[in-house]
Write an enzyme that holds these catalytic residues in place. Structure first.
Site, short mmCIF file in Angstrom:
data_model
loop_
_atom_site.label_atom_id
_atom_site.label_comp_id
_atom_site.label_asym_id
_atom_site.label_seq_id
_atom_site.Cartn_x
_atom_site.Cartn_y
_atom_site.Cartn_z
N HIS A 96 0.80 -1.26 -0.07
CA HIS A 96 -0.38 -0.48 0.17
C HIS A 96 0.67 1.44 0.31
CE1 HIS A 96 -3.26 -2.68 0.76
NE2 HIS A 96 -2.89 -2.96 1.85
N ASP A 270 -6.36 1.59 4.38
CA ASP A 270 -5.23 1.53 3.74
C ASP A 270 -4.87 2.20 2.17
OD1 ASP A 270 -4.40 -0.44 5.57
OD2 ASP A 270 -5.59 -2.28 4.39
#
Length: 370
Positions: A96, A270
């Site tokens: 991420h 995220d």
């Protein structure tokens, strides 16, 4: 190849990168698996189970990182772990990177080969390594949201499914992908009134065919998003642009007009979150309140059900780990275009276009790195 499995150190993260079943498979392929002592305890997998299938136990993360050629984790490296990485080492985990400049910079300076679960693709552009955790997070989002609507949690004191003579809660799901579809399944099953918004009409048609009049499907225009959010008791953020920051679909001004004590579960956190008011939280302190609306932004939701999550994740990741170990990362990527899409950084260069764009960094095509 030497494959390392450190214990996860992110706050309240109890999943493990490789289960004993996965270790056994890798050992059968002739590889050495180095597991930090206690790595699997949170997922109910003790050291003895790893030893029984041929793993070598090491006392700490430093030893694992120092000896392993391939590190298999669950969550992105935390600051103490970044310092343990070395040039040329392969890191296979959720990364991420788009919303995290500090982590991106750390991996570039370390010179690692960073392969992100969330950008590996399958047939038709599917996301096979993100899907199982999205399924878990989607299901959990409704459980969490139902809890947040309770008065003791700051909510409006509303039972999600209602009771005879009392209307159920209105659940709005932003996004009809894996997270959204999983959330809808649980919300409908609990008896809530459910609305889903997405721009993909094919996805909406599929959900309409599945649920019929138990689900309202809407095209995600600005007008429809605003109308739905203002009438919602619980909003679940389930949007995803693979590898990129999530679009901010709900501005702060709109949050300020939501129902008092409504709840938001932003599963897209995220990747930065789809609410302007969202920010990352932890399982220890999962919520905060903005303009009277309860926000939940835990970045590792599946970490709270680590046994289920670890097995589900390993079911998906193991074939890729075997390929990386058997062939080496470069040949494995030459043979698998989907795995090649997982390469985010290598040798101090950004190899994923969305990550490069998010941080204003030069983009280097994967083929040139290979």
């Amino acid at each position: 190849m030497r494959i390392g499995v450190p214990r996860e150190i992110k706050s309240h993260e109890y999943r493990v990168g490789l289960t004993p079943a996965s270790v056994q498979e890798l050992v059968a392929h002739g590889h050495e698996v180095l597991v930090q002592s206690g790595a699997g305890e949170g997922a109910a997998q003790d050291d003895a189970a790893y030893q029984a299938v041929g793993a070598t136990l090491l006392p700490d993360a430093a030893a694992v990182f120092a000896q392993a050629d391939l590190i298999v984790k669950v969550k992105e490296p935390q600051p103490p772990e970044i310092t343990l990485l070395r040039a040329g080492q392969v890191l296979f985990t959720f990364l991420h990177l788009a919303p995290d400049a500090a982590l991106t910079g750390g991996l570039l300076r370390a010179g690692v080969v960073g392969i992100a679960y969330e950008t590996v693709t399958g047939p038709g552009g599917s996301l096979p390594l993100l899907a199982p955790m999205s399924e878990v997070a989607g299901r959990m989002s409704v459980q969490v949201g139902a809890h947040l609507l309770e008065k003791s949690q700051g909510g409006m004191g509303l039972l999600l499914g209602g009771v005879p003579g009392v209307a159920p809660a209105h659940v709005v799901v932003l996004g009809a992908g894996t997270v959204g579809a999983s959330a809808i399944r649980i919300a409908v099953g609990m008896g809530a009134r459910v609305t889903v918004l997405d721009r993909n009409l094919d996805r909406l048609r599929a959900l309409d065919a599945l649920y019929g009049n138990r689900l309202v499907t809407l095209c995600a225009t600005k007008y429809q998003i605003e109308s739905a959010v203002l009438s919602a008791d619980l909003v679940i953020g389930a949007v995803l642009v693979p590898g990129a920051s999530a679009p901010r679909l709900v501005p702060r001004e709109l949050v300020s007009r939501m129902r008092t004590a409504a709840a938001v579960v932003d599963v897209a956190i995220d990747q930065g979150g789809c609410f302007e008011t969202s920010r990352p939280t932890t399982h220890e302190q999962p919520t905060f309140v903005v303009d009277g609306v309860v926000h939940y932004g835990v970045t590792n939701m599946p970490g709270n059900v680590p046994r289920s999550s670890s097995f589900a994740l390993n079911n998906a990741t193991l074939p890729y780990v075997v390929s990386l170990a058997d062939k080496g990362w470069q040949q494995a990527m030459r043979d698998d275009p989907g795995l090649r899409n997982g390469l985010n950084v290598a040798a101090g260069q950004v190899c994923h276009e969305a990550v490069a764009r998010a941080h204003g960094l030069p983009f280097v095509a994967v083929d040139s790195v290979l």
